[in-house]
Scaffold this motif. Structure first.
Motif, PDB file in Angstrom:
ATOM      1  N   LEU A 113       0.850  -1.187   0.000  1.00  0.00           N
ATOM      2  CA  LEU A 113       0.000   0.000   0.000  1.00  0.00           C
ATOM      3  C   LEU A 113       0.884   1.234   0.000  1.00  0.00           C
ATOM      4  CD1 LEU A 113      -2.806   1.437   0.416  1.00  0.00           C
ATOM      5  CD2 LEU A 113      -2.347   1.267   2.878  1.00  0.00           C
ATOM      6  N   ALA A 114       0.642   2.135  -0.940  1.00  0.00           N
ATOM      7  CA  ALA A 114       1.370   3.398  -0.979  1.00  0.00           C
ATOM      8  C   ALA A 114       0.474   4.505  -0.452  1.00  0.00           C
ATOM      9  CB  ALA A 114       1.825   3.720  -2.399  1.00  0.00           C
ATOM     10  N   ILE A 115       1.032   5.367   0.410  1.00  0.00           N
ATOM     11  CA  ILE A 115       0.335   6.565   0.866  1.00  0.00           C
ATOM     12  C   ILE A 115       1.104   7.745   0.303  1.00  0.00           C
ATOM     13  CG2 ILE A 115      -0.482   7.883   2.846  1.00  0.00           C
ATOM     14  CD1 ILE A 115      -0.459   5.340   4.472  1.00  0.00           C
ATOM     15  N   VAL A 116       0.425   8.524  -0.544  1.00  0.00           N
ATOM     16  CA  VAL A 116       1.107   9.562  -1.292  1.00  0.00           C
ATOM     17  C   VAL A 116       0.450  10.914  -1.045  1.00  0.00           C
ATOM     18  CG1 VAL A 116      -0.295   9.246  -3.367  1.00  0.00           C
ATOM     19  CG2 VAL A 116       2.019  10.138  -3.593  1.00  0.00           C
ATOM     20  N   GLY A 117       1.243  11.948  -1.169  1.00  0.00           N
ATOM     21  CA  GLY A 117       0.746  13.306  -0.979  1.00  0.00           C
ATOM     22  C   GLY A 117       1.914  14.243  -0.771  1.00  0.00           C
ATOM     23  N   GLU A 118       1.655  15.539  -0.887  1.00  0.00           N
ATOM     24  CA  GLU A 118       2.724  16.511  -0.706  1.00  0.00           C
ATOM     25  C   GLU A 118       3.143  16.588   0.758  1.00  0.00           C
ATOM     26  OE1 GLU A 118       0.923  20.741  -0.873  1.00  0.00           O
ATOM     27  OE2 GLU A 118      -0.503  19.456  -1.901  1.00  0.00           O
ATOM     28  N   SER A 119       4.245  17.254   1.037  1.00  0.00           N
ATOM     29  CA  SER A 119       4.716  17.423   2.408  1.00  0.00           C
ATOM     30  C   SER A 119       3.651  18.131   3.239  1.00  0.00           C
ATOM     31  CB  SER A 119       6.011  18.240   2.424  1.00  0.00           C
ATOM     32  OG  SER A 119       7.042  17.562   1.738  1.00  0.00           O
ATOM     33  N   GLY A 120       3.433  17.628   4.457  1.00  0.00           N
ATOM     34  CA  GLY A 120       2.435  18.226   5.332  1.00  0.00           C
ATOM     35  C   GLY A 120       1.048  17.650   5.186  1.00  0.00           C
TER      36      GLY A 120
ATOM     37  N   LEU B   4       4.167  -6.556   9.424  1.00  0.00           N
ATOM     38  CA  LEU B   4       3.903  -5.310   8.713  1.00  0.00           C
ATOM     39  C   LEU B   4       5.135  -4.429   8.766  1.00  0.00           C
ATOM     40  CD1 LEU B   4       1.913  -3.313   7.314  1.00  0.00           C
ATOM     41  CD2 LEU B   4       1.353  -2.466   9.606  1.00  0.00           C
ATOM     42  N   LEU B   5       5.553  -3.941   7.610  1.00  0.00           N
ATOM     43  CA  LEU B   5       6.696  -3.037   7.517  1.00  0.00           C
ATOM     44  C   LEU B   5       6.226  -1.709   6.939  1.00  0.00           C
ATOM     45  CD1 LEU B   5       9.766  -2.561   7.753  1.00  0.00           C
ATOM     46  CD2 LEU B   5       9.988  -3.454   5.419  1.00  0.00           C
ATOM     47  N   ILE B   6       6.534  -0.626   7.642  1.00  0.00           N
ATOM     48  CA  ILE B   6       6.186   0.718   7.183  1.00  0.00           C
ATOM     49  C   ILE B   6       7.471   1.411   6.766  1.00  0.00           C
ATOM     50  CG2 ILE B   6       5.159   2.930   7.821  1.00  0.00           C
ATOM     51  CD1 ILE B   6       3.592   1.391  10.008  1.00  0.00           C
ATOM     52  N   ALA B   7       7.537   1.838   5.517  1.00  0.00           N
ATOM     53  CA  ALA B   7       8.732   2.511   4.996  1.00  0.00           C
ATOM     54  C   ALA B   7       8.387   3.971   4.739  1.00  0.00           C
ATOM     55  CB  ALA B   7       9.212   1.830   3.714  1.00  0.00           C
ATOM     56  N   ASP B   8       8.935   4.861   5.550  1.00  0.00           N
ATOM     57  CA  ASP B   8       8.624   6.282   5.467  1.00  0.00           C
ATOM     58  C   ASP B   8       9.678   6.989   4.605  1.00  0.00           C
ATOM     59  OD1 ASP B   8       7.765   8.849   5.804  1.00  0.00           O
ATOM     60  OD2 ASP B   8       7.960   8.909   7.977  1.00  0.00           O
ATOM     61  N   GLU B   9       9.295   7.334   3.391  1.00  0.00           N
ATOM     62  CA  GLU B   9      10.210   7.980   2.437  1.00  0.00           C
ATOM     63  C   GLU B   9      11.545   7.229   2.385  1.00  0.00           C
ATOM     64  OE1 GLU B   9       9.264  10.253   0.508  1.00  0.00           O
ATOM     65  OE2 GLU B   9       7.742  11.488   1.438  1.00  0.00           O
TER      66      GLU B   9
ATOM     67  N   LEU C  20       3.260  -4.321   3.405  1.00  0.00           N
ATOM     68  CA  LEU C  20       4.211  -3.227   3.260  1.00  0.00           C
ATOM     69  C   LEU C  20       3.465  -1.931   2.965  1.00  0.00           C
ATOM     70  CD1 LEU C  20       7.110  -2.112   2.932  1.00  0.00           C
ATOM     71  CD2 LEU C  20       7.035  -2.860   0.538  1.00  0.00           C
ATOM     72  N   ILE C  21       3.729  -0.899   3.773  1.00  0.00           N
ATOM     73  CA  ILE C  21       3.188   0.435   3.538  1.00  0.00           C
ATOM     74  C   ILE C  21       4.354   1.341   3.177  1.00  0.00           C
ATOM     75  CG2 ILE C  21       1.989   2.423   4.521  1.00  0.00           C
ATOM     76  CD1 ILE C  21       0.539   0.533   6.400  1.00  0.00           C
ATOM     77  N   ILE C  22       4.291   1.960   2.014  1.00  0.00           N
ATOM     78  CA  ILE C  22       5.321   2.893   1.586  1.00  0.00           C
ATOM     79  C   ILE C  22       4.748   4.303   1.598  1.00  0.00           C
ATOM     80  CG2 ILE C  22       6.831   3.609  -0.306  1.00  0.00           C
ATOM     81  CD1 ILE C  22       7.080   0.745  -1.161  1.00  0.00           C
ATOM     82  N   ILE C  23       5.345   5.175   2.390  1.00  0.00           N
ATOM     83  CA  ILE C  23       4.957   6.576   2.440  1.00  0.00           C
ATOM     84  C   ILE C  23       5.864   7.345   1.496  1.00  0.00           C
ATOM     85  CG2 ILE C  23       4.680   8.604   3.931  1.00  0.00           C
ATOM     86  CD1 ILE C  23       4.604   6.649   6.317  1.00  0.00           C
ATOM     87  N   THR C  24       5.277   8.109   0.587  1.00  0.00           N
ATOM     88  CA  THR C  24       6.109   8.797  -0.391  1.00  0.00           C
ATOM     89  C   THR C  24       5.365   9.983  -1.004  1.00  0.00           C
ATOM     90  OG1 THR C  24       7.430   8.479  -2.406  1.00  0.00           O
ATOM     91  CG2 THR C  24       5.348   7.309  -2.287  1.00  0.00           C
ATOM     92  N   HIS C  25       6.104  10.880  -1.627  1.00  0.00           N
ATOM     93  CA  HIS C  25       5.503  11.909  -2.463  1.00  0.00           C
ATOM     94  C   HIS C  25       5.919  11.707  -3.917  1.00  0.00           C
ATOM     95  CE1 HIS C  25       9.440  13.629  -1.215  1.00  0.00           C
ATOM     96  NE2 HIS C  25       9.502  13.920  -2.492  1.00  0.00           N
ATOM     97  N   ASN C  26       6.612  10.607  -4.160  1.00  0.00           N
ATOM     98  CA  ASN C  26       7.154  10.298  -5.484  1.00  0.00           C
ATOM     99  C   ASN C  26       6.199   9.360  -6.223  1.00  0.00           C
ATOM    100  OD1 ASN C  26       8.649   9.226  -7.676  1.00  0.00           O
ATOM    101  ND2 ASN C  26      10.577   9.596  -6.597  1.00  0.00           N
ATOM    102  N   MET C  27       5.519   9.886  -7.229  1.00  0.00           N
ATOM    103  CA  MET C  27       4.551   9.068  -7.956  1.00  0.00           C
ATOM    104  C   MET C  27       5.229   7.959  -8.763  1.00  0.00           C
ATOM    105  SD  MET C  27       1.760  10.318  -6.910  1.00  0.00           S
ATOM    106  CE  MET C  27       0.529   9.536  -7.944  1.00  0.00           C
TER     107      MET C  27
END
Length: 283
Positions: free
Chosen positions: A36-43, A174-179, A207-214
């Motif tokens: 699962l990717a969680i995407v969005g701009e900073s903030g 569960l692994l969460i990868a923050d940026e 796996l959850i990947i947090i990113t702003h990179n599409m």
């Protein structure tokens, strides 16, 4: 049954001017073996959402949720001691900025072995053998010799690999990868992403990947959540999101990608009402 299921997550911080809502009613779920990717701009509240689930926010944060279940356990009802038994073992996180996350006063070997000592009850010889195995698994050359290195003696990419080794030490569910690729060059970014997907497949982790990179989203995710100002704007499988985004904000986010630009200037995402219609990209 979902491995992680969150409903109506709200995170507020007390400030001098009153409560600030950083996360506003976010719901999500992730299954075993799913990316699962969680995407969005900073903030947009991506990292705060995950830190709330991990129980790692400061005392100034007020966290509420209608449901916060992990592998059949209600996280909201766990005390500090019981949650510590889960965090780092069954649920692990790779934090942003590995050079800042690793303790400069201890060797990387000590920091890997610490999580094994706390959660796996291994003796010294077992911990060392497992630490060498982990460094080898994440692609560190001469892993036995590297156990005695301090973070400042390693490159940014190597430190990121050490952070991954720490996170997967206990084979988490569960692994969460923050940026996970922040501040790394393009070649190293690709190596880190390939490594995460390989480990996720081998161990059957969620796996959850947090990113702003599409681009990262397109390459790695099964499903995507788009956040803006603490709210969930859209949720879709990765192909549907890129082919036919529903949210105005998602459309604006995709239109700001260089490869999608049609004018002489890149469009920008202004501070607008995400529910309002977007007139279109300006050139």
């Amino acid at each position: 049954m979902a491995l992680l299921e969150i409903e109506n997550l709200v995170v507020e911080f007390d400030t001098a001017s009153g409560p600030f809502r950083a996360v506003d009613g976010v719901s999500l779920s992730v299954a075993r073996r799913e990316v699962l990717a969680i995407v969005g701009e900073s903030g947009s509240g991506k990292s705060v959402s995950m830190l709330a689930i991990m129980g790692l926010l400061p005392w100034t944060a007020k966290v509420t949720a209608d449901r916060m279940d992990f592998d059949g356990t209600d996280l909201a009802k766990l005390g500090v001691a019981d949650r510590r038994k889960i965090i780092g073992k069954d649920m692990a996180m790779i934090f942003q900025e590995p050079m800042a996350s690793l303790n400069p006063c201890f060797t990387v070997g000590f920091q890997i072995e610490e999580v094994l000592r706390v959660h796996m009850n291994m003796d010294r010889r077992q911990r060392r053998a497992r630490a060498v195995e982990l460094l080898e698994a994440v692609g560190i050359q001469e892993p036995a010799d590297r156990l005695g290195s301090y973070p400042h003696q390693m490159s940014g990419g190597q430190c990121q690999r050490v952070m991954i080794a720490i996170a997967i030490a206990c084979n988490p569910k569960l692994l969460i990868a923050d940026e996970p690729t922040t501040a790394l060059d393009v070649t190293i970014q690709k190596q880190i992403l390939d490594l995460l997907i390989k480990l996720q497949a081998e161990h059957g982790m969620g796996l959850i990947i947090i990113t702003h990179n599409m681009g990262v989203v397109a390459e790695t995710a099964d499903r995507v959540i788009v956040q803006y100002k603490g709210r969930k704007m859209e949720e879709a499988d990765v192909l549907s999101l890129f082919a036919s985004p529903k949210s105005n904000y998602t459309k604006a986010l995709l239109s700001a990608l260089p490869e999608n630009a049609t004018g002489k200037r890149l469009p920008t995402i202004s501070d607008y009402d995400p529910e309002a219609a977007i007139a279109g990209a300006t050139s």
